[in-house]
Design a protein around this motif. Structure first.
Motif, PDB file in Angstrom:
ATOM      1  N   GLU A  65      -4.155  -1.358 -11.492  1.00 42.64           N
ATOM      2  CA  GLU A  65      -3.436  -1.472 -10.274  1.00 42.64           C
ATOM      3  C   GLU A  65      -2.483  -3.050 -11.016  1.00 42.64           C
ATOM      4  O   GLU A  65      -3.392  -3.370 -11.110  1.00 42.64           O
ATOM      5  CB  GLU A  65      -4.771  -1.664  -9.030  1.00 42.64           C
ATOM      6  CG  GLU A  65      -3.826  -2.753  -7.807  1.00 42.64           C
ATOM      7  CD  GLU A  65      -2.824  -2.207  -7.686  1.00 42.64           C
ATOM      8  OE1 GLU A  65      -2.223  -1.014  -6.867  1.00 42.64           O
ATOM      9  OE2 GLU A  65      -2.007  -2.901  -7.172  1.00 42.64           O
ATOM     10  N   SER A 115       0.689   8.361   6.356  1.00 41.36           N
ATOM     11  CA  SER A 115       0.656   8.924   4.774  1.00 41.36           C
ATOM     12  C   SER A 115      -0.658   9.542   4.484  1.00 41.36           C
ATOM     13  O   SER A 115      -0.979  10.361   4.020  1.00 41.36           O
ATOM     14  CB  SER A 115      -0.018   7.998   3.880  1.00 41.36           C
ATOM     15  OG  SER A 115       1.444   7.427   3.379  1.00 41.36           O
ATOM     16  N   TYR A 120       3.378   7.793  -1.838  1.00 40.08           N
ATOM     17  CA  TYR A 120       3.880   7.942  -1.618  1.00 40.08           C
ATOM     18  C   TYR A 120       4.868   8.694  -2.339  1.00 40.08           C
ATOM     19  O   TYR A 120       5.635   9.014  -2.314  1.00 40.08           O
ATOM     20  CB  TYR A 120       4.781   6.427  -1.221  1.00 40.08           C
ATOM     21  CG  TYR A 120       6.037   6.422   0.260  1.00 40.08           C
ATOM     22  CD1 TYR A 120       5.882   5.830   1.437  1.00 40.08           C
ATOM     23  CD2 TYR A 120       6.786   6.506  -0.633  1.00 40.08           C
ATOM     24  CE1 TYR A 120       6.807   6.379   2.322  1.00 40.08           C
ATOM     25  CE2 TYR A 120       8.368   6.322   0.542  1.00 40.08           C
ATOM     26  CZ  TYR A 120       8.012   6.736   1.596  1.00 40.08           C
ATOM     27  OH  TYR A 120       9.540   6.294   2.376  1.00 40.08           O
TER      28      TYR A 120
HETATM   29  C1  LIG Z   1       3.242  -2.357   7.203  1.00 40.56           C
HETATM   30  C2  LIG Z   1       3.001  -0.827   7.565  1.00 40.56           C
HETATM   31  C3  LIG Z   1       1.341  -0.064   8.630  1.00 40.56           C
HETATM   32  C4  LIG Z   1       1.527   1.558   7.689  1.00 40.56           C
HETATM   33  N1  LIG Z   1       0.888   1.576   9.096  1.00 40.56           N
HETATM   34  C5  LIG Z   1       0.922   3.407   8.299  1.00 40.56           C
HETATM   35  C6  LIG Z   1      -0.883   4.233   9.888  1.00 40.56           C
HETATM   36  O1  LIG Z   1      -1.227   3.169  10.467  1.00 40.56           O
HETATM   37  N2  LIG Z   1      -1.304   4.538   9.073  1.00 40.56           N
HETATM   38  C7  LIG Z   1      -1.117   5.745   7.736  1.00 40.56           C
HETATM   39  O2  LIG Z   1      -1.004   6.545   7.427  1.00 40.56           O
HETATM   40  N3  LIG Z   1      -0.305   5.175   6.805  1.00 40.56           N
HETATM   41  C8  LIG Z   1       0.483   4.315   7.495  1.00 40.56           C
HETATM   42  N4  LIG Z   1       1.642   3.749   6.794  1.00 40.56           N
HETATM   43  C9  LIG Z   1       2.137   3.974   5.552  1.00 40.56           C
HETATM   44  C10 LIG Z   1       1.483   3.361   4.667  1.00 40.56           C
HETATM   45  O3  LIG Z   1       0.491   2.507   4.303  1.00 40.56           O
HETATM   46  C11 LIG Z   1       1.849   4.366   3.152  1.00 40.56           C
HETATM   47  O4  LIG Z   1       2.666   5.513   3.292  1.00 40.56           O
HETATM   48  C12 LIG Z   1       1.249   4.123   1.987  1.00 40.56           C
HETATM   49  O5  LIG Z   1       0.157   3.442   1.656  1.00 40.56           O
HETATM   50  C13 LIG Z   1       0.972   5.046   0.988  1.00 40.56           C
HETATM   51  O6  LIG Z   1       0.291   4.883  -0.190  1.00 40.56           O
HETATM   52  P1  LIG Z   1       0.438   5.414  -1.339  1.00 40.56           P
HETATM   53  O7  LIG Z   1      -0.900   4.864  -2.268  1.00 40.56           O
HETATM   54  O8  LIG Z   1       1.237   6.068  -1.655  1.00 40.56           O
HETATM   55  O9  LIG Z   1       0.965   3.803  -1.737  1.00 40.56           O
HETATM   56  P2  LIG Z   1       0.409   2.320  -1.577  1.00 40.56           P
HETATM   57  O10 LIG Z   1      -0.214   1.646  -0.379  1.00 40.56           O
HETATM   58  O11 LIG Z   1       2.025   1.002  -1.658  1.00 40.56           O
HETATM   59  O12 LIG Z   1      -0.277   2.058  -3.278  1.00 40.56           O
HETATM   60  C14 LIG Z   1       0.696   1.841  -3.616  1.00 40.56           C
HETATM   61  C15 LIG Z   1      -0.062   1.175  -5.237  1.00 40.56           C
HETATM   62  O13 LIG Z   1       0.831   1.055  -6.403  1.00 40.56           O
HETATM   63  C16 LIG Z   1       0.478  -0.222  -7.228  1.00 40.56           C
HETATM   64  N5  LIG Z   1       1.518  -0.243  -8.187  1.00 40.56           N
HETATM   65  C17 LIG Z   1       2.865  -0.110  -8.150  1.00 40.56           C
HETATM   66  N6  LIG Z   1       3.239  -0.193  -9.861  1.00 40.56           N
HETATM   67  C18 LIG Z   1       2.162  -0.110 -10.778  1.00 40.56           C
HETATM   68  C19 LIG Z   1       2.491   0.474 -11.699  1.00 40.56           C
HETATM   69  N7  LIG Z   1       3.943   0.007 -12.608  1.00 40.56           N
HETATM   70  N8  LIG Z   1       1.026  -0.005 -12.202  1.00 40.56           N
HETATM   71  C20 LIG Z   1       0.237  -0.368 -11.433  1.00 40.56           C
HETATM   72  N9  LIG Z   1       0.194  -0.303 -10.412  1.00 40.56           N
HETATM   73  C21 LIG Z   1       1.088  -0.315  -9.749  1.00 40.56           C
HETATM   74  C22 LIG Z   1       0.718  -0.731  -5.812  1.00 40.56           C
HETATM   75  O14 LIG Z   1       0.845  -2.258  -6.496  1.00 40.56           O
HETATM   76  C23 LIG Z   1       0.034  -0.463  -4.788  1.00 40.56           C
HETATM   77  O15 LIG Z   1      -0.886  -1.310  -4.759  1.00 40.56           O
HETATM   78  C24 LIG Z   1       1.989   2.428   6.727  1.00 40.56           C
HETATM   79  C25 LIG Z   1       2.993   1.041   5.763  1.00 40.56           C
HETATM   80  C26 LIG Z   1       3.198  -0.439   6.523  1.00 40.56           C
HETATM   81  C27 LIG Z   1       4.077  -0.626   5.011  1.00 40.56           C
END
Ligand SMILES: Cc1cc2nc3c(=O)[nH]c(=O)nc-3n(C[C@H](O)[C@H](O)[C@H](O)COP(=O)(O)OP(=O)(O)OC[C@H]3O[C@@H](n4cnc5c(N)ncnc54)[C@H](O)[C@@H]3O)c2cc1C
Length: 390
Positions: free
Chosen positions: A37, A284, A272
Motif C-alpha cells: 500500500e 463496491s 475499481y
Molecule cells: C466517500 C465514499 C463513500 C463510499 N461508500 C461506499 C459504500 O458505502 N459502500 C461501498 O461498497 N462502496 C462505497 N464507496 C465506493 C468505494 O469506496 C470504492 O469504490 C472502493 O473503495 C473501491 O475499492 P478499491 O480497493 O478498488 O479502491 P480503494 O479502496 O480506493 O483502494 C485502492 C488502494 O490502492 C492504493 N494504491 C494506489 N496506487 C498504488 C500503488 N501504485 N502502489 C500501492 N498502493 C497503491 C491506494 O492508496 C488505496 O489505498 C464509497 C466511495 C466514496 C468515495
C-alpha cells in the motif's frame, strides 16, 4: 530484497486488496501473499456499507468478522414517500478492516512457519507484468500472480463520460440519545435546487451517528456550506444535544456512463481498477466480494481465463448500470433526479432492490426499473449529445 516466494502480490491495500487477502487466507491457507500500500496506513478513511444479501454464503466465514455494524432494515424518505426497507444492512469501517488485516498478517503462518501475509505500507508499487512488480522504484518482486487493486488511481487519464457522487460526512458523539436506531439511506426531503442531494444517516450506537451529505451531479465536488447546513439541521431536528465531531470523511466517486478504457493492463485487476464495482449505485462491496472469492478459489495460473469468463457474465449488467447513469446525468434535469430514486423505492419490492444493489438483477428487474411513466424535466437534446461526446 524480498525473497521470491509469493503466490500473490496485491497492489493496493484498500477495500478490494484487503478483502482479497482475507479470502485467500481462508480458501488457500498455504498461499503466501504480499500486500503493498502506498499510503502510510491500509484502508484509508471510509465507511463501506452494503446489503447483507450481497454476501454469498460461501464468503461468510472470512467476511463476517470484518463487519463493524449491522441493522435489520433501513429507511428512505422522499417527498410523498417514506418507506422502511426490510433488508438487513451493514457496514465495514476502515478501522475494522485495517485491524483485521494487520491481525491476519500477525497470526497466519504457512507450514514452514512463514507469515502467509506480508503487509508493506508507505511504499508505492509499479506493476511490471503479470508476475512482477517493482516496489519503490528499485525493488523487483516476482510472484505467481500480481493483482492490481489500486482503485481509482489505476485508471489512465481523466474520466470520460461520467457523473459524480460526492460526499461530506461527519461522525458525531452526541450528548443525548440519538432518536433512530436504523440507518436512513436517503433522506431527500430538502429542496433539490442543485442536483440530486440527500442526507445519509448511520446510527452506530445510542450516542454515535454518521451524517453524510451526498450529491449526484455532473460536476464533481459539493458545497461544504450546503453540507454543513443540512447536517446541522438534522442534528437539531434529532435533538441529540451537544454533538462532538469524532471523524470526518469526504470523497467523490465517478459514476460512468461511457465504457471505461482500461488501457494496457499488465495484470489482473479487481475493485475499481478492474471494473468490479456497481456503476449505478457506487457500492463496491458486492462485486469486490465476488472478485475476492473467485481469485481465492482459482489457481493463479487459471485466473486470467476464469476472470474473463466471470467478467463476461457481468457485461449486460454493467452495460445496464452505465445506461442508468446516462439517463440520470444526461436525460433528467438536476432538479428532477430525485423522482427517479423515489420511483425506484416506490415500485420495487425488497427482493428486486436486493438483486439490484447486489449486481444480480435479472432482465425482468431491469425492465421494472426503467419501464413506467418518465419523470418530468427531461433534456433529450443533451441526452442525444452525450452519445457524441462519450
Ligand atoms: C466517500 C465514499 C463513500 C463510499 N461508500 C461506499 C459504500 O458505502 N459502500 C461501498 O461498497 N462502496 C462505497 N464507496 C465506493 C468505494 O469506496 C470504492 O469504490 C472502493 O473503495 C473501491 O475499492 P478499491 O480497493 O478498488 O479502491 P480503494 O479502496 O480506493 O483502494 C485502492 C488502494 O490502492 C492504493 N494504491 C494506489 N496506487 C498504488 C500503488 N501504485 N502502489 C500501492 N498502493 C497503491 C491506494 O492508496 C488505496 O489505498 C464509497 C466511495 C466514496 C468515495
Amino acid at each position: 530484497m524480498v525473497a521470491d516466494t509469493f503466490d500473490y502480490v496485491i497492489v493496493g491495500g484498500g477495500l478490494q486488496g484487503c478483502l482479497l487477502a482475507h479470502a485467500v487466507a481462508h480458501h488457500r491457507p498455504a498461499a503466501r501473499m504480499l500486500l503493498v500500500e502506498k499510503a502510510d496506513e491500509l484502508c484509508g478513511n471510509h465507511t463501506w456499507s452494503f446489503h447483507e444479501s450481497d454476501v454469498p454464503p460461501e464468503a461468510r466465514n472470512w467476511f463476517d468478522p470484518l463487519v463493524a455494524h449491522r441493522w435489520p432494515g433501513y429507511l428512505v424518505r422522499f417527498p410523498g414517500l417514506s418507506r422502511r426497507v426490510e433488508l438487513p444492512y451493514a457496514t465495514i469501517t476502515s478501522d475494522r478492516l485495517r485491524n483485521e488485516t494487520l491481525s491476519l498478517a500477525a497470526v497466519s503462518l504457512d507450514t514452514a512457519g512463514r507469515p502467509c501475509l506480508d503487509v508493506r505500507t508507505g511504499e508505492a508499487c509499479d506493476i511490471a507484468g503479470p508476475t512482477e512488480v517493482i516496489i519503490d522504484g528499485n525493488e523487483p518482486v516476482r510472484c505467481r500472480a500480481v493483482i492490481d487493486c489500486r482503485g481509482l488511481t489505476a485508471s489512465s487519464g481523466p474520466p470520460r463520460g461520467v457523473g459524480f457522487q460526492s460526499f461530506i460526512g461527519r461522525e458525531y458523539q452526541t450528548e443525548r440519545r440519538w432518536p433512530a436506531s436504523e440507518p436512513t439511506v436517503m433522506d431527500v426531503r430538502q429542496d433539490q435546487a442543485d442536483g440530486f442531494e440527500f442526507l445519509y444517516e448511520l446510527p452506530f450506537g445510542p450516542h454515535r451517528v454518521l451524517l453524510e451529505y451526498t450529491r449526484f451531479h455532473e460536476d464533481s465536488g459539493c458545497d461544504p456550506q450546503r453540507a454543513e447546513d443540512l447536517i446541522a439541521a438534522r442534528l437539531s431536528d434529532a435533538g441529540g444535544g451537544a454533538a462532538v465531531v469524532v471523524r470526518t470523511e469526504q470523497g467523490c466517486l465517478p459514476m460512468p456512463y461511457a465504457r471505461a478504457d482500461r488501457g494496457d493492463r499488465r495484470s489482473i485487476a479487481g475493485g475499481y481498477a478492474g471494473g468490479w464495482y456497481h456503476a449505478a449505485t457506487g457500492y463496491s462491496m458486492p462485486l469486490a466480494i465476488r472478485f475476492a472469492e473467485l481469485v481465492a478459489r482459482t489457481r493463479p495460473e487459471r485466473l486470467a481465463d476464469e476472470l474473463a469468463a466471470a467478467g463476461s457474465e457481468e457485461t449486460l449488467r454493467r452495460g445496464f448500470a452505465r445506461m442508468l447513469n446516462r439517463l440520470l446525468f444526461c436525460l433528467v434535469a438536476p432538479t428532477d433526479r430525485w423522482k427517479v430514486f423515489q420511483r425506484f423505492y416506490r415500485v420495487l419490492p425488497e427482493q428486486r432492490i436486493a438483486r439490484f444493489y447486489g449486481h444480480r438483477f435479472t432482465v425482468s428487474d431491469a425492465a421494472r426499473i426503467v419501464i413506467g411513466r418518465p419523470p418530468t424535466g427531461l433534456t433529450p437534446i443533451r441526452f442525444a449529445r452525450s452519445f457524441l461526446s462519450a
